[in-house]
Design a protein around this motif. Structure first.
Motif, PDB file in Angstrom:
ATOM      1  N   ALA A 132       3.562   6.980 -10.605  1.00  0.00           N
ATOM      2  CA  ALA A 132       5.001   7.048 -10.850  1.00  0.00           C
ATOM      3  C   ALA A 132       5.763   5.854 -10.314  1.00  0.00           C
ATOM      4  O   ALA A 132       6.752   5.446 -10.881  1.00  0.00           O
ATOM      5  CB  ALA A 132       5.567   8.322 -10.216  1.00  0.00           C
ATOM      6  N   THR A 133       5.336   5.299  -9.206  1.00  0.00           N
ATOM      7  CA  THR A 133       6.280   4.439  -8.503  1.00  0.00           C
ATOM      8  C   THR A 133       5.929   2.964  -8.444  1.00  0.00           C
ATOM      9  O   THR A 133       6.779   2.171  -8.097  1.00  0.00           O
ATOM     10  CB  THR A 133       6.448   4.911  -7.048  1.00  0.00           C
ATOM     11  N   ILE A 155       1.385   4.658  -3.031  1.00  0.00           N
ATOM     12  CA  ILE A 155       1.187   6.101  -2.888  1.00  0.00           C
ATOM     13  C   ILE A 155       1.865   6.769  -4.074  1.00  0.00           C
ATOM     14  O   ILE A 155       3.019   6.498  -4.385  1.00  0.00           O
ATOM     15  CB  ILE A 155       1.819   6.619  -1.564  1.00  0.00           C
ATOM     16  N   SER A 165      12.377  -2.247  -4.711  1.00  0.00           N
ATOM     17  CA  SER A 165      13.457  -3.061  -5.242  1.00  0.00           C
ATOM     18  C   SER A 165      13.757  -4.137  -4.219  1.00  0.00           C
ATOM     19  O   SER A 165      14.483  -3.923  -3.264  1.00  0.00           O
ATOM     20  CB  SER A 165      14.681  -2.185  -5.487  1.00  0.00           C
ATOM     21  N   ARG A 202      -7.494  -4.807   5.184  1.00  0.00           N
ATOM     22  CA  ARG A 202      -7.492  -5.893   4.196  1.00  0.00           C
ATOM     23  C   ARG A 202      -7.052  -7.204   4.846  1.00  0.00           C
ATOM     24  O   ARG A 202      -7.622  -8.254   4.586  1.00  0.00           O
ATOM     25  CB  ARG A 202      -6.577  -5.569   3.024  1.00  0.00           C
ATOM     26  N   GLU A 238      11.393  10.195   3.050  1.00  0.00           N
ATOM     27  CA  GLU A 238      12.143   9.594   1.940  1.00  0.00           C
ATOM     28  C   GLU A 238      11.423   9.880   0.632  1.00  0.00           C
ATOM     29  O   GLU A 238      10.192   9.911   0.600  1.00  0.00           O
ATOM     30  CB  GLU A 238      12.235   8.071   2.109  1.00  0.00           C
ATOM     31  N   PRO A 239      12.185  10.078  -0.456  1.00  0.00           N
ATOM     32  CA  PRO A 239      11.506  10.341  -1.732  1.00  0.00           C
ATOM     33  C   PRO A 239      10.773   9.097  -2.244  1.00  0.00           C
ATOM     34  O   PRO A 239      11.176   7.968  -1.958  1.00  0.00           O
ATOM     35  CB  PRO A 239      12.649  10.732  -2.674  1.00  0.00           C
ATOM     36  N   LEU A 240       9.702   9.334  -2.985  1.00  0.00           N
ATOM     37  CA  LEU A 240       8.972   8.232  -3.605  1.00  0.00           C
ATOM     38  C   LEU A 240       9.932   7.432  -4.471  1.00  0.00           C
ATOM     39  O   LEU A 240      10.787   7.993  -5.156  1.00  0.00           O
ATOM     40  CB  LEU A 240       7.837   8.767  -4.480  1.00  0.00           C
ATOM     41  N   ARG A 241       9.795   6.154  -4.455  1.00  0.00           N
ATOM     42  CA  ARG A 241      10.673   5.312  -5.270  1.00  0.00           C
ATOM     43  C   ARG A 241       9.937   4.039  -5.633  1.00  0.00           C
ATOM     44  O   ARG A 241       8.887   3.712  -5.075  1.00  0.00           O
ATOM     45  CB  ARG A 241      11.961   4.986  -4.529  1.00  0.00           C
ATOM     46  N   ARG A 242      10.531   3.311  -6.565  1.00  0.00           N
ATOM     47  CA  ARG A 242       9.962   2.021  -6.961  1.00  0.00           C
ATOM     48  C   ARG A 242      10.568   0.949  -6.072  1.00  0.00           C
ATOM     49  O   ARG A 242      11.745   1.016  -5.746  1.00  0.00           O
ATOM     50  CB  ARG A 242      10.277   1.733  -8.432  1.00  0.00           C
ATOM     51  N   ARG A 246      -1.378  -6.046  -5.518  1.00  0.00           N
ATOM     52  CA  ARG A 246      -2.424  -5.221  -4.892  1.00  0.00           C
ATOM     53  C   ARG A 246      -3.782  -5.531  -5.521  1.00  0.00           C
ATOM     54  O   ARG A 246      -4.782  -5.692  -4.817  1.00  0.00           O
ATOM     55  CB  ARG A 246      -2.065  -3.752  -5.083  1.00  0.00           C
ATOM     56  N   LEU A 273      11.550  13.446  -6.663  1.00  0.00           N
ATOM     57  CA  LEU A 273      10.122  13.249  -6.402  1.00  0.00           C
ATOM     58  C   LEU A 273       9.783  13.712  -4.992  1.00  0.00           C
ATOM     59  O   LEU A 273      10.659  13.795  -4.124  1.00  0.00           O
ATOM     60  CB  LEU A 273       9.776  11.769  -6.559  1.00  0.00           C
ATOM     61  N   PRO A 274       8.503  13.999  -4.777  1.00  0.00           N
ATOM     62  CA  PRO A 274       8.112  14.386  -3.423  1.00  0.00           C
ATOM     63  C   PRO A 274       8.340  13.249  -2.438  1.00  0.00           C
ATOM     64  O   PRO A 274       8.431  12.088  -2.824  1.00  0.00           O
ATOM     65  CB  PRO A 274       6.615  14.690  -3.565  1.00  0.00           C
ATOM     66  N   ALA A 275       8.427  13.624  -1.185  1.00  0.00           N
ATOM     67  CA  ALA A 275       8.715  12.621  -0.151  1.00  0.00           C
ATOM     68  C   ALA A 275       7.429  11.971   0.334  1.00  0.00           C
ATOM     69  O   ALA A 275       6.341  12.529   0.200  1.00  0.00           O
ATOM     70  CB  ALA A 275       9.434  13.291   1.012  1.00  0.00           C
ATOM     71  N   TYR A 276       7.580  10.771   0.877  1.00  0.00           N
ATOM     72  CA  TYR A 276       6.455  10.124   1.551  1.00  0.00           C
ATOM     73  C   TYR A 276       6.048  10.986   2.746  1.00  0.00           C
ATOM     74  O   TYR A 276       6.907  11.501   3.466  1.00  0.00           O
ATOM     75  CB  TYR A 276       6.859   8.740   2.055  1.00  0.00           C
ATOM     76  N   PRO A 292       8.947   2.146   3.046  1.00  0.00           N
ATOM     77  CA  PRO A 292       9.185   3.580   2.941  1.00  0.00           C
ATOM     78  C   PRO A 292       8.943   4.295   4.271  1.00  0.00           C
ATOM     79  O   PRO A 292       8.058   3.903   5.033  1.00  0.00           O
ATOM     80  CB  PRO A 292       8.147   4.035   1.901  1.00  0.00           C
ATOM     81  N   LEU A 349       1.399   7.380   4.793  1.00  0.00           N
ATOM     82  CA  LEU A 349       1.867   6.066   5.240  1.00  0.00           C
ATOM     83  C   LEU A 349       0.915   5.486   6.282  1.00  0.00           C
ATOM     84  O   LEU A 349       0.659   4.276   6.303  1.00  0.00           O
ATOM     85  CB  LEU A 349       3.285   6.178   5.814  1.00  0.00           C
ATOM     86  N   GLY A 396      15.584   1.904  -7.693  1.00  0.00           N
ATOM     87  CA  GLY A 396      14.228   2.365  -7.427  1.00  0.00           C
ATOM     88  C   GLY A 396      14.015   3.831  -7.749  1.00  0.00           C
ATOM     89  O   GLY A 396      12.869   4.285  -7.832  1.00  0.00           O
ATOM     90  N   ASN A 397      15.115   4.589  -7.922  1.00  0.00           N
ATOM     91  CA  ASN A 397      14.956   6.019  -8.201  1.00  0.00           C
ATOM     92  C   ASN A 397      14.756   6.273  -9.696  1.00  0.00           C
ATOM     93  O   ASN A 397      15.193   5.509 -10.541  1.00  0.00           O
ATOM     94  CB  ASN A 397      16.151   6.804  -7.670  1.00  0.00           C
ATOM     95  N   PHE A 398      14.130   7.388  -9.993  1.00  0.00           N
ATOM     96  CA  PHE A 398      13.687   7.684 -11.356  1.00  0.00           C
ATOM     97  C   PHE A 398      14.542   8.774 -12.001  1.00  0.00           C
ATOM     98  O   PHE A 398      15.036   9.675 -11.322  1.00  0.00           O
ATOM     99  CB  PHE A 398      12.231   8.155 -11.346  1.00  0.00           C
ATOM    100  N   ALA A 438      -2.006   4.142   4.447  1.00  0.00           N
ATOM    101  CA  ALA A 438      -1.627   2.880   3.788  1.00  0.00           C
ATOM    102  C   ALA A 438      -1.600   1.747   4.809  1.00  0.00           C
ATOM    103  O   ALA A 438      -2.076   0.639   4.546  1.00  0.00           O
ATOM    104  CB  ALA A 438      -0.264   3.028   3.115  1.00  0.00           C
ATOM    105  N   GLU A 486       0.832  -1.203   0.000  1.00  0.00           N
ATOM    106  CA  GLU A 486       0.000   0.000   0.000  1.00  0.00           C
ATOM    107  C   GLU A 486       0.873   1.262   0.000  1.00  0.00           C
ATOM    108  O   GLU A 486       0.578   2.234  -0.684  1.00  0.00           O
ATOM    109  CB  GLU A 486      -0.921   0.009   1.217  1.00  0.00           C
ATOM    110  N   ALA A 487       1.945   1.218   0.779  1.00  0.00           N
ATOM    111  CA  ALA A 487       2.824   2.393   0.847  1.00  0.00           C
ATOM    112  C   ALA A 487       3.449   2.667  -0.517  1.00  0.00           C
ATOM    113  O   ALA A 487       3.562   3.820  -0.938  1.00  0.00           O
ATOM    114  CB  ALA A 487       3.913   2.173   1.895  1.00  0.00           C
ATOM    115  N   LEU A 488       3.818   1.615  -1.211  1.00  0.00           N
ATOM    116  CA  LEU A 488       4.446   1.808  -2.521  1.00  0.00           C
ATOM    117  C   LEU A 488       3.426   2.173  -3.587  1.00  0.00           C
ATOM    118  O   LEU A 488       3.782   2.472  -4.718  1.00  0.00           O
ATOM    119  CB  LEU A 488       5.219   0.555  -2.927  1.00  0.00           C
TER     120      LEU A 488
END
Lengths: 362, 197
Positions: free
Chosen positions: A121-122, A117, A191, B190, A185-189, A131, B172-175, A181, B180, B144-146, B183, A113-115
């Motif tokens: 993009a991510t 957000i 890994s 769930r 911290e910045p949004l990321r994919r 999900r 990118l913007p931060a969480y 996350p 969180l 993971g970074n873009f 989420a 769920e956090a990923l």
């Protein structure tokens, strides 16, 4: 390829078809009496509609997935195994969904769920698919069966799951917690490179033959983990040696375990490898040394696709030259795709067919 | 002070977001952009304009990259009437870092084509020299970074054409903690709703 599939097997005929890579790897099994099992998903990247290959295949031979698919197994959450899996779950409402206890775990769910957000993009394909699967199962209120070592999920034929061990599942959840996350911290994919040991190894025992589907399982020096844990448990619970192997982890050296070949397989079984389809060519398993090793141990060996270089994207000369000048190399994700189909009437002998770019090595 | 490279980079980003700095001139799959003023960069055998890397000073050219950066793109050869001081994006991809080579000289990335002939919508895996990442962006070179990879054709104010690749990491913007928390709550709900046996 998709026009040459022929018809579905008769009710007393078993079938195992392995697809890959295109994008991923998948196996479909006719258990008998029109009942099917699907393990994972993959996409034939040359298909403009990008349908999951198992669905395309079943529909192509005249099988209706909504009625005939009784089990869907998510062996683990790597992108090359779950891409398109949510579509399969959606198309097979009568199927029992089987996964490790990692996927429905609250900690893993929170991670997914956090990923999600800022999902545009991510979220990688695996996050999106897992999900969606969890959402479908939540809405259906259907029961998820947790794969665990030695669990019987079907009585006829006997289908058993042999992994992941609790140790591996917990290790993975610890890793997930570390990767979760955090605010700021910045949004990321995501890994996560350590999920292979949580993949689900399956055995299927018909009256006269057995098969071993090795998923992406790897060996590990710790006896509680990987193939060591599986072989010792199989000896403890009793094991019918298999005459057919879906070779673990794309035929890589890390998926090889001497004890697995010695204890779990008949001598010189039929082996089928689905090569890995991503990344630089020289890093993709199986390497030629892997093919030689598996070939020496097997009576016959098939690859779902020859290790041909994928077609190059047709870019302008200026762009191609600029990338070359910048020492930037591209490999298209449109990997070669094929399938190996094995059928047997009574389990005493298999007939094998290759489709697309699949090939027989031995 | 940032070099003009940084200017042109941020300018590209703002163009991407649709501000009025974009001269919306499309020629086939090429997007022409009005370059900001004072974009002259030293070019030649030993130094390249740092727009490719957005560093604060011209960087020595890597021997691998000494190839003809001034070669004009087909169909884009400068003429007396060429639009001086303009740049064209010949190809563009959104990328995500997958892995960094142990020797730290290359990183692998997953790319999705955004713009360019034969590029749009295509998915690729790429091996990119770490030396293409500016010092400014190195801290962002993590799995993971873009980032965005572009192939740019520029006709400098001197009339000299040049072509180069550019890697720009996205900030990118931060969480946010409240997202969180939502989420986490969604996952708890769930988890309670799912029936696992």
């Amino acid at each position: 390829m998709w026009n040459e599939l022929g018809s579905s097997p008769s009710s007393d005929e078993f079938e195992i078809t392995v697809f890959g890579p295109g994008y991923g790897e998948s196996v479909v099994v006719h258990l008998g009496d029109g009942k099917w099992l699907i393990v994972d998903s993959c996409i034939d990247t040359s298909d403009p509609q990008r349908q999951p290959a198992p669905l395309q295949y079943l529909r192509g031979i005249g099988v209706r997935p909504e009625l005939a698919v009784k089990f869907v197994v998510a062996s683990h959450w790597d992108d090359d195994h779950v891409r398109g899996l949510s579509e399969i779950v959606k198309a097979a409402p009568a199927a029992r969904f089987i996964c490790s206890h990692v996927l429905p775990d609250e900690k893993f769910g929170s991670f997914v769920e956090a990923l999600s957000i800022g999902s545009a993009a991510t979220d990688g394909g695996n996050v999106r698919n897992i999900r969606q699967i969890l959402e479908i199962l939540e809405q259906r209120r259907s029961v998820i069966w947790k794969a665990s070592p030695g669990r019987t999920i079907c009585a006829s034929p006997v289908i058993r799951t042999w992994s992941p061990s609790d140790y591996d599942a917990n290790e993975f959840l610890l890793y997930v917690a570390q990767m979760h996350p955090r605010a700021g911290e910045p949004l990321r994919r995501p890994s996560l490179g350590t999920s292979n040991l949580t993949s689900i190894v399956l055995s299927i025992d018909w009256p006269k033959c057995s098969v071993l589907l090795g998923a992406d399982m790897e060996r590990h020096p710790d006896a509680r983990r990987g193939w060591q844990a599986i072989t010792s448990l199989a000896q403890e619970l009793g094991w019918t040696k298999a005459s057919y192997l879906k070779v673990p982890h794309h035929g890589s050296d890390t998926g090889h375990d001497d004890a697995m070949w010695r204890e779990l397989l008949e001598r010189e079984p039929t082996s089928v490898v689905a090569p890995f389809g991503r990344g630089p060519r020289h890093k993709r398993p199986p390497k030629s040394s892997d093919v030689r090793r598996i070939s020496e141990l097997s009576g016959s060996l098939y690859l779902t696709a020859r290790q041909l270089d994928p077609p190059k994207t047709r870019m302008s000369v200026a762009v191609t030259r600029s990338l070359r000048d910048g020492a930037i190399s591209f490999v298209s994700q449109k990997s070669p795709f094929g399938m190996v189909r094995s059928r047997s009437k009574d389990g005493s002998g298999w007939t094998h067919e290759t489709f697309g770019l699949a090939t027989r090595v031995k | 002070m940032r070099s003009s490279a940084a200017n042109s980079t941020s300018w590209l980003d703002s163009a991407e977001s649709g501000t009025d700095q974009l001269s919306d001139t499309y020629a086939g799959n090429t997007r022409w952009l009005n370059a900001p003023k004072n974009t002259f960069q030293p070019s030649g055998a030993f130094f390249e304009a740092s727009s490719a890397t957005a560093s604060t000073a011209p960087r020595p050219i890597d021997s691998r990259r000494r190839a003809p950066l001034t070669e004009a793109a087909p169909g884009l050869q400068p003429t007396p009437n060429s639009p001086r001081g303009q740049i064209a994006v010949l190809g563009e991809w959104n990328g995500c870092v997958l892995d960094i080579d142990q020797s730290s000289s290359y990183f692998t990335a997953s790319l999705k084509g955004v713009l360019g002939e034969g590029i749009e919508g295509e998915e690729e895996d790429a091996l990119i020299p770490v030396s293409d990442v500016s010092d400014w962006d190195l801290e962002l070179l993590k799995p993971g970074n873009f980032f965005r990879l572009s192939v740019i054709h520029e006709i400098q104010s001197s009339g000299q054409p040049r072509r180069y690749t550019q890697v720009v990491f996205r900030r990118l913007p931060a969480y946010r903690q409240q997202d969180l928390d939502v989420a986490g709550e969604r996952a708890r709900q769930r988890s309670r709703a799912l029936r696992v046996e």
